[in-house]
Design an enzyme around this catalytic site. Sequence first.
Site, PDB file in Angstrom:
ATOM      1  N   GLY A 117       0.775  -1.231   0.000  1.00  0.00           N
ATOM      2  CA  GLY A 117       0.000   0.000   0.000  1.00  0.00           C
ATOM      3  C   GLY A 117       0.805   1.279   0.000  1.00  0.00           C
ATOM      4  O   GLY A 117       0.325   2.325   0.432  1.00  0.00           O
ATOM      5  N   ASN A 173       1.652   3.037  -2.564  1.00  0.00           N
ATOM      6  CA  ASN A 173       1.005   3.981  -3.493  1.00  0.00           C
ATOM      7  C   ASN A 173      -0.270   4.548  -2.883  1.00  0.00           C
ATOM      8  O   ASN A 173      -0.586   5.720  -3.063  1.00  0.00           O
ATOM      9  CB  ASN A 173       0.723   3.298  -4.835  1.00  0.00           C
ATOM     10  CG  ASN A 173       1.975   3.237  -5.694  1.00  0.00           C
ATOM     11  OD1 ASN A 173       2.387   4.237  -6.248  1.00  0.00           O
ATOM     12  ND2 ASN A 173       2.583   2.068  -5.776  1.00  0.00           N
ATOM     13  N   LEU A 196      -3.346  -6.660  -7.762  1.00  0.00           N
ATOM     14  CA  LEU A 196      -2.792  -7.763  -8.557  1.00  0.00           C
ATOM     15  C   LEU A 196      -3.841  -8.727  -9.111  1.00  0.00           C
ATOM     16  O   LEU A 196      -3.503  -9.688  -9.788  1.00  0.00           O
ATOM     17  CB  LEU A 196      -1.769  -8.542  -7.708  1.00  0.00           C
ATOM     18  CG  LEU A 196      -0.536  -7.734  -7.301  1.00  0.00           C
ATOM     19  CD1 LEU A 196       0.380  -8.565  -6.422  1.00  0.00           C
ATOM     20  CD2 LEU A 196       0.209  -7.240  -8.540  1.00  0.00           C
ATOM     21  N   ASN A 218      -4.350   3.062 -13.460  1.00  0.00           N
ATOM     22  CA  ASN A 218      -3.384   2.100 -12.915  1.00  0.00           C
ATOM     23  C   ASN A 218      -1.991   2.711 -12.908  1.00  0.00           C
ATOM     24  O   ASN A 218      -1.661   3.523 -13.775  1.00  0.00           O
ATOM     25  CB  ASN A 218      -3.378   0.818 -13.771  1.00  0.00           C
ATOM     26  CG  ASN A 218      -2.417  -0.236 -13.239  1.00  0.00           C
ATOM     27  OD1 ASN A 218      -2.439  -0.539 -12.051  1.00  0.00           O
ATOM     28  ND2 ASN A 218      -1.584  -0.770 -14.108  1.00  0.00           N
ATOM     29  N   HIS A 249       1.937   1.625 -13.198  1.00  0.00           N
ATOM     30  CA  HIS A 249       2.785   0.495 -13.566  1.00  0.00           C
ATOM     31  C   HIS A 249       4.246   0.905 -13.406  1.00  0.00           C
ATOM     32  O   HIS A 249       4.626   1.986 -13.872  1.00  0.00           O
ATOM     33  CB  HIS A 249       2.488   0.043 -15.006  1.00  0.00           C
ATOM     34  CG  HIS A 249       3.303  -1.130 -15.434  1.00  0.00           C
ATOM     35  ND1 HIS A 249       3.015  -2.417 -15.013  1.00  0.00           N
ATOM     36  CD2 HIS A 249       4.414  -1.214 -16.204  1.00  0.00           C
ATOM     37  CE1 HIS A 249       3.934  -3.236 -15.519  1.00  0.00           C
ATOM     38  NE2 HIS A 249       4.786  -2.541 -16.241  1.00  0.00           N
ATOM     39  N   ASP A 269      -2.225  -3.361 -19.173  1.00  0.00           N
ATOM     40  CA  ASP A 269      -1.259  -2.244 -19.292  1.00  0.00           C
ATOM     41  C   ASP A 269      -1.326  -1.575 -20.677  1.00  0.00           C
ATOM     42  O   ASP A 269      -0.362  -0.938 -21.109  1.00  0.00           O
ATOM     43  CB  ASP A 269       0.181  -2.725 -19.030  1.00  0.00           C
ATOM     44  CG  ASP A 269       0.344  -3.291 -17.631  1.00  0.00           C
ATOM     45  OD1 ASP A 269       1.164  -4.219 -17.471  1.00  0.00           O
ATOM     46  OD2 ASP A 269      -0.373  -2.844 -16.727  1.00  0.00           O
ATOM     47  N   GLU A 307       6.573   6.578  -8.987  1.00  0.00           N
ATOM     48  CA  GLU A 307       5.189   6.159  -8.691  1.00  0.00           C
ATOM     49  C   GLU A 307       4.487   7.090  -7.713  1.00  0.00           C
ATOM     50  O   GLU A 307       3.348   7.535  -7.971  1.00  0.00           O
ATOM     51  CB  GLU A 307       5.190   4.738  -8.121  1.00  0.00           C
ATOM     52  CG  GLU A 307       5.666   3.694  -9.118  1.00  0.00           C
ATOM     53  CD  GLU A 307       5.651   2.313  -8.537  1.00  0.00           C
ATOM     54  OE1 GLU A 307       4.661   1.935  -7.895  1.00  0.00           O
ATOM     55  OE2 GLU A 307       6.632   1.591  -8.728  1.00  0.00           O
TER      56      GLU A 307
HETATM   57  C1  GRF Z   1       4.946  -2.381  -6.465  1.00  0.00           C
HETATM   58  O1  GRF Z   1       5.675  -3.300  -7.250  1.00  0.00           O
HETATM   59  C2  GRF Z   1       4.694  -1.137  -7.257  1.00  0.00           C
HETATM   60  O2  GRF Z   1       5.797  -0.864  -8.077  1.00  0.00           O
HETATM   61  C3  GRF Z   1       3.490  -1.499  -8.077  1.00  0.00           C
HETATM   62  O3  GRF Z   1       2.712  -2.361  -7.236  1.00  0.00           O
HETATM   63  C4  GRF Z   1       3.571  -2.959  -6.249  1.00  0.00           C
HETATM   64  C5  GRF Z   1       3.080  -2.754  -4.835  1.00  0.00           C
HETATM   65  O4  GRF Z   1       2.849  -1.415  -4.624  1.00  0.00           O
HETATM   66  N1  GRF Z   1       2.748  -0.327  -8.478  1.00  0.00           N
HETATM   67  P1  GRF Z   1       2.188  -0.876  -3.231  1.00  0.00           P
HETATM   68  O5  GRF Z   1       3.329  -0.648  -2.290  1.00  0.00           O
HETATM   69  O6  GRF Z   1       1.254  -1.958  -2.726  1.00  0.00           O
HETATM   70  O7  GRF Z   1       1.486   0.377  -3.604  1.00  0.00           O
END
Ligand code: GRF
Length: 208
Positions: free
Chosen positions: A12, A14, A91, A108, A110, A151, A181
């Site tokens: 989490g 992001n 995911l 999204n 990436h 993507d 990111e």
């Molecule tokens: C990481 O590999 C990030 O680069 C991609 O998702 C994965 C987990 O991100 N966007 P987060 O820390 O759960 O946001």
Amino acid sequence: MLNICVLVSGGGTNLQALIDAQKNGKIKNGRIAAVIASKPDVFALTRAQKAGIPCSVVSRKSFADPSAYSAALLDALKQAETDLVVLAGFLSVLGEEVIAAYPMKIINIHPSLIPAFCGKGFYGLKVHEAVLARGVKITGATVHFVNEITDGGPIILQKAVNVLDADTPQSLQKRVMEQAEWVLLPQAVSAFCEGRLKVTDGHVSVKD
Ligand code: GRF
């Protein structure tokens, strides 16, 4: 004020970038209304709870088939009166029903410069392992709209990050997260909520 629903599957970081941006007033005309995790016990849920954001778990494993899973996701999104869906380290595969219900309203992040190192199988550390294996000197991150191609949706923002000789997949992932990111996602979300994104023939323009 638009309602943002963030879908997560892991640490989490992001999501945290969005929470911090919201706290600092950097997400104009938008609020994180809900967080939905694809599985329980992910740290992203702890982050949401600490920030007082309603959260729930909708796990693919709990449903007999993809359409039942999509229906459950759609119900959770509707409950939150969602205007924008953000996939932040999410995911699970989004069903076409969900994508169709939110056309150009799913974003999204990436961890590469699309169209490089993306598509099926390119997620998490695998992306950075492939970057290092290929020996590219520049990588980065991309924020894009989600369509039916993994993507493959219109690109909103990108940011480059240097690859260093001493990089490991872990050190590179950390730098791409910190420098790209966590910067791009709040910018793109705010631009969307302010109505500054325009998509024409698959190309996105961002009004200042
Ligand atoms: C990481 O590999 C990030 O680069 C991609 O998702 C994965 C987990 O991100 N966007 P987060 O820390 O759960 O946001």
